[in-house]
Design a protein around this motif. Structure first.
Motif, PDB file in Angstrom:
ATOM      1  N   LYS A 184      58.952  18.179  32.609  1.00  0.00           N
ATOM      2  CA  LYS A 184      59.345  18.497  33.978  1.00  0.00           C
ATOM      3  C   LYS A 184      60.601  19.365  34.039  1.00  0.00           C
ATOM      4  O   LYS A 184      60.664  20.339  34.796  1.00  0.00           O
ATOM      5  N   THR A 185      61.609  19.031  33.260  1.00  0.00           N
ATOM      6  CA  THR A 185      62.883  19.760  33.336  1.00  0.00           C
ATOM      7  C   THR A 185      63.224  20.509  32.058  1.00  0.00           C
ATOM      8  O   THR A 185      64.260  21.169  31.981  1.00  0.00           O
ATOM      9  N   ALA A 186      62.395  20.410  31.025  1.00  0.00           N
ATOM     10  CA  ALA A 186      62.707  21.052  29.755  1.00  0.00           C
ATOM     11  C   ALA A 186      61.426  21.434  29.036  1.00  0.00           C
ATOM     12  O   ALA A 186      60.346  20.908  29.326  1.00  0.00           O
ATOM     13  N   ASP A 187      61.557  22.363  28.105  1.00  0.00           N
ATOM     14  CA  ASP A 187      60.470  22.714  27.199  1.00  0.00           C
ATOM     15  C   ASP A 187      60.874  22.329  25.783  1.00  0.00           C
ATOM     16  O   ASP A 187      62.036  22.493  25.386  1.00  0.00           O
ATOM     17  N   ALA A 188      59.920  21.793  25.026  1.00  0.00           N
ATOM     18  CA  ALA A 188      60.142  21.475  23.623  1.00  0.00           C
ATOM     19  C   ALA A 188      59.366  22.487  22.789  1.00  0.00           C
ATOM     20  O   ALA A 188      58.143  22.479  22.772  1.00  0.00           O
ATOM     21  N   VAL A 189      60.092  23.371  22.129  1.00  0.00           N
ATOM     22  CA  VAL A 189      59.486  24.427  21.326  1.00  0.00           C
ATOM     23  C   VAL A 189      59.633  24.045  19.859  1.00  0.00           C
ATOM     24  O   VAL A 189      60.747  23.852  19.364  1.00  0.00           O
ATOM     25  N   VAL A 190      58.519  23.934  19.157  1.00  0.00           N
ATOM     26  CA  VAL A 190      58.522  23.475  17.768  1.00  0.00           C
ATOM     27  C   VAL A 190      58.495  24.680  16.838  1.00  0.00           C
ATOM     28  O   VAL A 190      57.659  25.579  16.980  1.00  0.00           O
ATOM     29  N   ILE A 191      59.427  24.697  15.886  1.00  0.00           N
ATOM     30  CA  ILE A 191      59.514  25.762  14.905  1.00  0.00           C
ATOM     31  C   ILE A 191      58.985  25.259  13.563  1.00  0.00           C
ATOM     32  O   ILE A 191      59.491  24.271  13.011  1.00  0.00           O
ATOM     33  N   ASP A 192      57.968  25.943  13.053  1.00  0.00           N
ATOM     34  CA  ASP A 192      57.394  25.628  11.733  1.00  0.00           C
ATOM     35  C   ASP A 192      57.033  24.159  11.574  1.00  0.00           C
ATOM     36  O   ASP A 192      57.091  23.609  10.460  1.00  0.00           O
ATOM     37  N   ASP A 193      56.673  23.512  12.687  1.00  0.00           N
ATOM     38  CA  ASP A 193      56.317  22.088  12.673  1.00  0.00           C
ATOM     39  C   ASP A 193      57.407  21.215  12.050  1.00  0.00           C
ATOM     40  O   ASP A 193      57.137  20.106  11.578  1.00  0.00           O
ATOM     41  N   SER A 194      58.658  21.694  12.068  1.00  0.00           N
ATOM     42  CA  SER A 194      59.738  20.976  11.397  1.00  0.00           C
ATOM     43  C   SER A 194      60.896  20.606  12.309  1.00  0.00           C
ATOM     44  O   SER A 194      61.543  19.585  12.105  1.00  0.00           O
ATOM     45  N   ILE A 195      61.182  21.453  13.280  1.00  0.00           N
ATOM     46  CA  ILE A 195      62.337  21.228  14.142  1.00  0.00           C
ATOM     47  C   ILE A 195      61.960  21.537  15.577  1.00  0.00           C
ATOM     48  O   ILE A 195      61.191  22.473  15.847  1.00  0.00           O
ATOM     49  N   VAL A 196      62.482  20.741  16.501  1.00  0.00           N
ATOM     50  CA  VAL A 196      62.170  20.904  17.918  1.00  0.00           C
ATOM     51  C   VAL A 196      63.370  21.492  18.635  1.00  0.00           C
ATOM     52  O   VAL A 196      64.482  20.964  18.547  1.00  0.00           O
ATOM     53  N   LEU A 197      63.145  22.593  19.334  1.00  0.00           N
ATOM     54  CA  LEU A 197      64.153  23.157  20.215  1.00  0.00           C
ATOM     55  C   LEU A 197      63.935  22.549  21.592  1.00  0.00           C
ATOM     56  O   LEU A 197      62.941  22.853  22.258  1.00  0.00           O
ATOM     57  N   MET A 198      64.840  21.691  22.015  1.00  0.00           N
ATOM     58  CA  MET A 198      64.743  21.087  23.339  1.00  0.00           C
ATOM     59  C   MET A 198      65.564  21.956  24.285  1.00  0.00           C
ATOM     60  O   MET A 198      66.799  21.949  24.238  1.00  0.00           O
ATOM     61  N   ILE A 199      64.869  22.742  25.102  1.00  0.00           N
ATOM     62  CA  ILE A 199      65.522  23.765  25.920  1.00  0.00           C
ATOM     63  C   ILE A 199      65.556  23.305  27.378  1.00  0.00           C
ATOM     64  O   ILE A 199      64.524  23.144  28.018  1.00  0.00           O
ATOM     65  N   LYS A 200      66.773  23.125  27.882  1.00  0.00           N
ATOM     66  CA  LYS A 200      66.975  22.677  29.270  1.00  0.00           C
ATOM     67  C   LYS A 200      68.179  23.417  29.834  1.00  0.00           C
ATOM     68  O   LYS A 200      69.246  23.393  29.232  1.00  0.00           O
ATOM     69  N   PRO A 201      67.994  24.131  30.959  1.00  0.00           N
ATOM     70  CA  PRO A 201      66.791  24.220  31.786  1.00  0.00           C
ATOM     71  C   PRO A 201      65.665  24.999  31.109  1.00  0.00           C
ATOM     72  O   PRO A 201      65.900  25.679  30.111  1.00  0.00           O
ATOM     73  N   VAL A 219      72.128  21.099  14.950  1.00  0.00           N
ATOM     74  CA  VAL A 219      70.925  20.330  14.653  1.00  0.00           C
ATOM     75  C   VAL A 219      71.275  18.857  14.552  1.00  0.00           C
ATOM     76  O   VAL A 219      72.267  18.475  13.918  1.00  0.00           O
ATOM     77  N   ASN A 220      70.445  18.028  15.178  1.00  0.00           N
ATOM     78  CA  ASN A 220      70.611  16.578  15.122  1.00  0.00           C
ATOM     79  C   ASN A 220      69.480  15.958  14.312  1.00  0.00           C
ATOM     80  O   ASN A 220      68.311  16.346  14.462  1.00  0.00           O
ATOM     81  N   LYS A 221      69.837  15.008  13.479  1.00  0.00           N
ATOM     82  CA  LYS A 221      68.814  14.237  12.768  1.00  0.00           C
ATOM     83  C   LYS A 221      68.307  13.152  13.703  1.00  0.00           C
ATOM     84  O   LYS A 221      68.727  11.999  13.639  1.00  0.00           O
ATOM     85  N   LYS A 222      67.429  13.553  14.583  1.00  0.00           N
ATOM     86  CA  LYS A 222      66.902  12.636  15.597  1.00  0.00           C
ATOM     87  C   LYS A 222      65.416  12.928  15.750  1.00  0.00           C
ATOM     88  O   LYS A 222      65.024  13.951  16.309  1.00  0.00           O
ATOM     89  N   PRO A 223      64.566  12.035  15.257  1.00  0.00           N
ATOM     90  CA  PRO A 223      63.126  12.293  15.301  1.00  0.00           C
ATOM     91  C   PRO A 223      62.608  12.528  16.717  1.00  0.00           C
ATOM     92  O   PRO A 223      63.034  11.872  17.669  1.00  0.00           O
ATOM     93  N   PHE A 224      61.693  13.480  16.836  1.00  0.00           N
ATOM     94  CA  PHE A 224      61.017  13.775  18.096  1.00  0.00           C
ATOM     95  C   PHE A 224      59.557  13.357  17.933  1.00  0.00           C
ATOM     96  O   PHE A 224      58.890  13.760  16.964  1.00  0.00           O
ATOM     97  N   VAL A 234      66.064  17.806  15.868  1.00  0.00           N
ATOM     98  CA  VAL A 234      66.085  18.338  17.231  1.00  0.00           C
ATOM     99  C   VAL A 234      67.335  19.191  17.405  1.00  0.00           C
ATOM    100  O   VAL A 234      68.420  18.829  16.945  1.00  0.00           O
ATOM    101  N   LEU A 235      67.154  20.315  18.067  1.00  0.00           N
ATOM    102  CA  LEU A 235      68.280  21.190  18.406  1.00  0.00           C
ATOM    103  C   LEU A 235      68.258  21.367  19.920  1.00  0.00           C
ATOM    104  O   LEU A 235      67.314  21.931  20.470  1.00  0.00           O
ATOM    105  N   HIS A 236      69.277  20.866  20.609  1.00  0.00           N
ATOM    106  CA  HIS A 236      69.358  20.962  22.061  1.00  0.00           C
ATOM    107  C   HIS A 236      70.016  22.279  22.460  1.00  0.00           C
ATOM    108  O   HIS A 236      71.097  22.621  21.960  1.00  0.00           O
TER     109      HIS A 236
END
Length: 246
Positions: A184-201, A219-224, A234-236
């Motif tokens: 709803k408020t963010a997009d989660a873009v996955v790079i190389d199936d390894s890291i998630v870019l959590m983009i907000k807005p 980069v955070n060591k936080k499983p998505f 995850v990278l916010h």
């Protein structure tokens, strides 16, 4: 370097003469200690973290990065010694999560320390909203450093590192979009199936599967986890200036 802090002088910025950012209020300070390239101490044990940049870490296991980090620290010390007293321009968001003051250090003639570090290849430009006052200025400085291949840009292993994250912290990453999840408020873009870019807005630019990106941030060591997909990192991001479509 002196250990006291002068807070009674407030002057209009002169940085506009060099084209680095908007007019900001200047507060005269004296720096008592330099921790590294982007963090210093002023009076009353107050730490100042330079906004809009990130210098490499001194304890990096990458020899290129650790050497540039040492050079950045020496450069900051020398710059302050040459320009003391200097002026602090406090950023819009004045504190980080560690209680440090966020801002910019400028000389009496308007030279910006962050811009000077970036031009030497001793710092990356990185924008954390709402502190985007000097984003365009710093981006121009980084373009010059990359073209000249100085500092961090002198090594291909730093310019375009494979997505093999062994530690958290600031990273410059290149990779290909393999998945995109829309919330709803963010997009989660996955790079190389390894890291998630959590983009907000949610980003205004089209970020489609198959596109290659260069991304920077912490980069955070936080499983998505979402449905049957899991990524370990995850990278916010809250500013698309940290994303470059290749």
């Amino acid at each position: 370097m002196s250990a006291f802090f002068v807070s009674v002088v407030v002057l209009p910025t002169r940085a506009g003469a060099l084209g680095c950012g908007p007019v900001l209020a200047n507060k005269l300070v004296e720096v008592s200690y330099v921790y590294d390239g982007d963090t210093v101490k002023i009076a009353q044990r107050q730490k100042v973290r330079l906004a809009g940049i990130n210098t490499p870490e001194l304890d990096s296991t990458n020899p290129v990065i650790s050497e540039v980090a040492a050079q950045a620290t020496v450069f900051t010390r020398h710059w302050i010694d040459q320009n003391a007293p200097v002026y602090l321009q406090v950023a819009q968001d004045a504190k980080d999560n560690y209680g440090r003051t966020l801002g910019y250090l400028v000389s009496g003639n308007g030279e910006d320390l962050g811009e000077a570090l970036i031009k030497k290849g001793l710092a990356y430009a990185v924008t954390v909203a709402p502190n985007d006052e000097k984003q365009q200025c710093y981006a121009r400085a980084e373009t010059l450093a990359r073209k000249a291949r100085v500092g961090v840009w002198s090594s291909k292993s730093v310019v375009s590192r494979a997505l093999n994250i062994n530690s958290a912290g600031f990273q410059l990453i290149t990779g290909k979009i393999t998945r995109v999840f829309h919330f709803k408020t963010a997009d989660a873009v996955v790079i190389d199936d390894s890291i998630v870019l959590m983009i907000k807005p949610k980003p205004s630019m089209p970020l489609r599967i198959g596109r290659s990106l260069e991304v920077r941030g912490w980069v955070n060591k936080k499983p998505f986890r979402y449905d049957d997909f899991t990524a370990l990192y995850v990278l916010h991001l809250n500013n698309i200036a940290n994303i470059k479509v290749l």
